[in-house]
Design a protein around this motif. Structure first.
Motif, PDB file in Angstrom:
ATOM      1  N   VAL A 229      58.643 111.571  -5.220  1.00  0.00           N
ATOM      2  CA  VAL A 229      57.683 110.340  -4.727  1.00  0.00           C
ATOM      3  C   VAL A 229      58.392 108.811  -5.386  1.00  0.00           C
ATOM      4  N   TYR A 230      58.297 108.240  -4.411  1.00  0.00           N
ATOM      5  CA  TYR A 230      59.068 106.583  -4.310  1.00  0.00           C
ATOM      6  C   TYR A 230      57.671 105.743  -4.881  1.00  0.00           C
ATOM      7  N   VAL A 231      57.612 105.054  -5.755  1.00  0.00           N
ATOM      8  CA  VAL A 231      56.976 103.991  -5.877  1.00  0.00           C
ATOM      9  C   VAL A 231      57.558 102.744  -5.592  1.00  0.00           C
ATOM     10  N   ASP A 232      57.040 101.937  -4.461  1.00  0.00           N
ATOM     11  CA  ASP A 232      57.855 100.812  -4.125  1.00  0.00           C
ATOM     12  C   ASP A 232      57.084  99.661  -4.790  1.00  0.00           C
ATOM     13  N   ALA A 341      57.840 111.226  -0.406  1.00  0.00           N
ATOM     14  CA  ALA A 341      56.357 110.245  -0.280  1.00  0.00           C
ATOM     15  C   ALA A 341      57.066 109.006  -0.831  1.00  0.00           C
ATOM     16  N   ILE A 342      56.234 108.142  -0.147  1.00  0.00           N
ATOM     17  CA  ILE A 342      56.255 106.651  -0.447  1.00  0.00           C
ATOM     18  C   ILE A 342      54.919 106.014  -0.708  1.00  0.00           C
ATOM     19  N   ILE A 343      54.862 105.288  -1.829  1.00  0.00           N
ATOM     20  CA  ILE A 343      53.508 104.460  -2.249  1.00  0.00           C
ATOM     21  C   ILE A 343      53.903 103.195  -1.991  1.00  0.00           C
ATOM     22  N   SER A 344      53.361 102.463  -1.229  1.00  0.00           N
ATOM     23  CA  SER A 344      53.490 101.115  -0.845  1.00  0.00           C
ATOM     24  C   SER A 344      52.396 100.528  -0.016  1.00  0.00           C
ATOM     25  N   LEU A 347      53.768  97.592   5.060  1.00  0.00           N
ATOM     26  CA  LEU A 347      54.182  98.173   6.259  1.00  0.00           C
ATOM     27  C   LEU A 347      55.516  98.256   6.720  1.00  0.00           C
ATOM     28  N   ALA A 348      56.390  97.280   6.285  1.00  0.00           N
ATOM     29  CA  ALA A 348      57.666  97.164   6.628  1.00  0.00           C
ATOM     30  C   ALA A 348      58.341  98.346   5.991  1.00  0.00           C
ATOM     31  N   ALA A 349      57.928  98.482   4.568  1.00  0.00           N
ATOM     32  CA  ALA A 349      58.603  99.488   3.719  1.00  0.00           C
ATOM     33  C   ALA A 349      58.339 100.892   3.935  1.00  0.00           C
ATOM     34  N   THR A 350      56.938 101.003   4.550  1.00  0.00           N
ATOM     35  CA  THR A 350      56.642 102.451   4.778  1.00  0.00           C
ATOM     36  C   THR A 350      57.408 103.054   6.123  1.00  0.00           C
ATOM     37  N   ARG A 351      57.575 102.001   6.948  1.00  0.00           N
ATOM     38  CA  ARG A 351      58.010 102.339   8.208  1.00  0.00           C
ATOM     39  C   ARG A 351      59.737 102.404   7.943  1.00  0.00           C
TER      40      ARG A 351
END
Length: 415
Positions: A229-232, A341-344, A347-351
């Motif tokens: 899990v990456y927490v942005d 998983a990404i938590i952010s 929209l640019a980061a998740t894409r």
């Protein structure tokens, strides 16, 4: 002929009749299998108690004991999984594509069963019912090779399932359990090319590696789950805390549990004290890098091995990264291609994360625990594939089929 080869031969014969079975016939068998499992709960639990007692005597870990244990609730869940399978569409006969060629020939590509599927798995006797059910629904005979630790449980379950199948008029040898007292049965299964069409290993890294490297039967590789899990820096910290805790603590002993947490340095001061406290309260040991260690005295220094470990226990590796790309580099180095998983809120980061991470499943602001055939609406899954050929991710009914081309003409000849 050895016992395993005889069982494979019997499965091959059974698969011919099963391939021609109608959906109604297969669904009737699945429903009776479910009913008989529930009716036999007492006997199955007693058999399972023998395995659990032996497992504790053999000093199996708490995570392995959890995987091994069957309760009335878990047996009901197995039965419910079979009922859910009965309610799903039958993939056999589905037209994948079709057309009329320029010369008038009618071309159809349709789904057909593999034939005989071998499954090698460790510890979890619930897999016995899940695998038997999904193979039957997809028209495949199955050879089940569970672990010696679940010997009594698997024998009790398979006896119930075989009797139910036979009572509906389908071949009992549609479902067979191989001897699990020695490794010889695994070796023979891996070399039964021509009798077994595909082999699926479910278990730890060493089991999967052995099957992939030693089998002459085609293998669909299921994967080890070193999930991250990456927490942005643009994460909603309340969401992030909930997702991290669910990903790690909802169930420790399964492959879609998070084993690593990466936190962007910009939000480390605000997020790490929160998540370390919550993980500590949940009894999770944190193996952290130097920056993580500065936020808590209970943090155990992480080793190189920690970053690559699928713990399947109350442990997690935690690191601080300076950018999304650093997180991607870390995952690329240590990840196993299962679930990331990404938590952010960006929209640019998740894409960017979704496009660049190499995994069978990518979760955006959601727990890694959702990578599951049932959660995806597939019904009981046969496993989660981390390979890139034929099947990737949770393998439902369509992934247990191949295809054939049916070409219809009217006296056509080729010039």
């Amino acid at each position: 002929m050895s016992t395993v080869l005889q069982q494979a031969t019997d499965a091959r014969v059974a698969s011919i009749d099963l391939a021609a079975a109608t959906r109604a016939e297969k669904d009737r068998a699945l429903l009776l299998m479910a009913t008989r499992l529930e009716e036999s709960t007492g006997d199955i639990v007693k058999a399972n108690e023998i395995d659990v007692r032996n497992g504790r005597a053999a000093s199996l870990s708490d995570a392995m004991i959890d995987r091994l244990t069957l309760t009335p609730a878990r047996i009901k869940a197995m039965a419910d999984g079979l009922r859910e399978l009965a309610a799903l569409p039958d993939p056999v006969g589905d037209v994948v594509r079709g057309s009329t060629l320029a010369n008038g020939l009618e071309l159809r590509q349709v789904r057909v069963p593999f034939g005989v599927v071998g499954i090698v798995y460790e510890g979890r006797p619930n897999v016995t019912a899940d695998a038997a059910g999904i193979c039957l629904k997809s028209g495949n005979a199955v050879l089940l090779r569970g672990s010696g630790s679940a010997l009594s449980s698997n024998a009790a379950i398979v006896a119930v399932l075989r009797e139910a199948v036979a009572d509906t008029g389908l071949p009992a040898d549609t479902i067979q359990l191989l001897d699990a007292t020695t490794r010889d049965s695994v070796k023979e299964l891996m070399r039964a090319r021509g009798l077994v069409d595909v082999l699926i290993p479910r278990g730890g890294a060493s089991l999967i590696k052995a099957v992939v490297e030693e089998s002459t039967v085609p293998v669909i590789e299921t994967g080890v789950g070193n999930c991250h899990v990456y927490v942005d820096e643009a994460a909603d910290l309340e969401k992030a805390l909930a997702v991290v805790l669910n990903s790690k603590t909802q169930r420790l002993s399964v492959c879609n549990t998070a084993e690593s947490l990466l936190v962007h340095s910009e939000i480390a001061d605000r997020f790490l004290p929160l998540v370390l406290a919550e993980l500590g309260d949940a009894g999770v040991t944190v193996h952290g890098d130097a920056r993580v260690s500065s936020y808590g005295d209970s943090v155990v220094p992480a080793t190189e091995e920690d970053w690559a470990t699928e713990y399947l226990s109350a442990d997690i590796s935690v690191g601080v990264v300076d950018s999304l790309d650093d997180a991607l580099d870390h995952i690329r180095r240590y990840g196993t291609g299962h679930t990331e998983a990404i938590i952010s809120e960006s929209l640019a980061a998740t894409r960017r994360f979704a496009a660049r991470v190499d995994a069978a499943a990518v979760m955006i602001n959601a727990s890694t625990r959702f990578t599951d055939g049932s959660e995806f609406g597939f019904g009981a899954e046969i496993g989660i594939s981390t390979q890139k050929l034929h099947a990737r991710g949770p393998m439902g009914l369509p992934e247990l089929t191949s295809t054939k081309y049916i070409v219809t003409g009217n006296g056509h000849t080729r010039g």
